[in-house]
Design an enzyme around this catalytic site. Structure first.
Site: not given
Length: 456
Positions: A71-72, A148
């Site tokens: 996704e990143h 994160e």
């Protein structure tokens, strides 16, 4: 409590029959891409979302979290639009964009002025099949995801407890793995891993395009055909069953972590809408969660927080729309002078009462009224209308389920609520995690993330 796309708490209400099936337009292209369009002309805005049927529950050991990492990387460019261009173009046109990964899906979205929809389509279609994955970009993003994870899990005692809780509750169901992945797996991703995952799952026949807003459905189909219909499909191999083995006794763990307050989390193995037989059991479990934690007048806040004053927080949760059987969870933080063991006893007492005494018609109707109120409120957002359609389609329930929710909830009886409590909230299927606070030492770290591209 555990929330699947922490986001998943936002998905719970569905559209009412008033905004129902006849207003959703479906089109499937020859390459397998499904397009769902819902016209909403209250504002000159459009939400466009692309949902892929892949998430952390699709992953195997050694690559946990790879769906989230991909996704990143989806924002790192194609040959046509280099790294950073996607976001720059969307912003330049007055839009906003982001993405999120859950256990059962990965989704990308843009909110734009209605005349700019073509820009979203052009960019999303390009990166659906033409992502330019580079080792140097992965190296940079590995640092972002590691940070994160530290901020959202490792440095958050409740989140850390919830992660350990999930890993204990499930033996072989992939929901035991965190969406962001285990640290050692994150540290050892190779660009080839990402490339293989991308080629395997990012294809039109594994995706749903959802558009909600001030649009004309026929024109949207034509526009989607222009950009998406020519994309090549992939050979999508069906996942093998990963049915959880039967739990045959209560599981308990203690998590020691620096924290100010103790915390308890409890979870019972339960079916979901996709697996419940009969289906009404899932709706009854949904109502049961509402009885315990459906607003300030629900039993847990009314009795444990304001009544006995033994908790500063208490709640319950149930994910109706998961792809595989899930957990019915309870959680609480004790008030000063009280312990997690006292709360465990109090929570168990509430479950016992649900098994022994029928809830009153007045309480049942109040819970149903709250469900309907949430439902109506949810309709005000194009974004969450689109999310609902995309979610239901992606987990295999089908978007038409949206139209059944309120009716099925209204059919739930007090006897059914009692029956599912007796059948599923049993000790042999229970997992309990206790957070044992340890002294907080060291200097505080930065409380912001740079470059993190997802919403939930």
């Amino acid at each position: 409590m555990k929330h699947r796309l922490t986001a998943l708490m936002l998905f719970a209400p569905f559209l009412t029959a008033q905004a129902g099936i006849d207003k959703v337009h479906e089109h499937v292209f020859a390459n397998g891409l499904k397009v769902l369009i819902k016209e909403d002309h209250r504002a000159p805005v459009v939400v466009s979302q692309v949902w892929y049927k892949v998430g952390s529950s699709y992953e195997h050991g050694g690559i946990t979290g790879i769906s989230h990492m991909l996704e990143h990387m989806m924002f790192k460019g194609t040959k046509l639009y280099p790294a950073g261009e996607f976001s720059r173009i969307i912003a330049e046109n007055g839009g906003s964009e982001n993405a999120f990964t859950g256990s059962d899906y990965t989704a990308y979205f843009q909110t734009m002025e209605k005349s700019r929809l073509e820009i979203s389509f052009k960019l999303e279609a390009d990166r659906m099949r033409n992502l330019d994955l580079k080792a140097e970009e992965l190296k940079k993003e590995l640092q972002v995801v590691t940070e994160e994870r530290r901020m959202r899990t490792d440095d958050q005692p409740r989140a850390k407890t919830q992660e350990q809780f999930n890993a204990t509750a499930f033996a072989n169901n992939p929901y035991r793995n965190p969406v962001i992945g285990w640290p050692s797996d994150i540290a050892n991703y190779k660009i080839e891993d990402l490339q293989e995952w991308y080629q395997q799952w990012y294809a039109p026949n594994n995706a749903t395009l959802v558009v909600v807003g001030d649009v004309d459905a026929e024109q949207v189909v034509k526009l989607a055909e222009q950009y998406f219909a020519g994309l090549q499909p992939s050979d999508i191999v069906a996942l093998k069953p990963q049915d959880e083995i039967e739990q045959i006794g209560v599981k308990r763990i203690t998590v020691k972590a620096p924290a100010k307050l103790p915390y308890i989390m409890m979870g019972y193995k339960t079916p979901v809408l996709k697996t419940a037989s009969p289906e009404w059991e899932a709706y009854a479990l949904e109502v049961l969660a509402g009885v315990l934690d459906g607003g300030n007048s629900a039993r847990l806040p009314a009795r444990l927080i304001r009544g006995k004053e033994i908790a500063v927080s208490a709640g319950a949760g149930y994910d109706l729309t998961a792809r595989m059987p899930e957990l019915f969870t309870l959680e609480a933080t004790p008030a000063e002078g009280h312990s997690v063991f006292e709360l465990e006893y109090a929570l168990q007492a509430e479950i016992l009462q649900l098994k022994t005494d029928l809830i009153s018609q007045e309480e049942l109707q109040r819970i149903k009224a709250q469900v309907l109120a949430k439902d109506v409120y949810q309709k005000d957002s194009n974004f969450y209308q689109a999310m609902e359609l995309g979610l239901l389609e992606t987990v295999g329930l089908g978007w038409r389920k949206a139209d059944e929710y309120v009716e099925k909830i209204n059919l739930v009886t007090a006897e059914q609520v009692q029956e599912v409590a007796r059948k599923y909230l049993i000790e042999d299927h229970l997992t309990i995690a206790y957070l044992d606070p340890q002294p907080i030492t060291g200097s505080p770290r930065p409380a912001s993330l740079t470059g993190v591209h997802h919403a939930f």
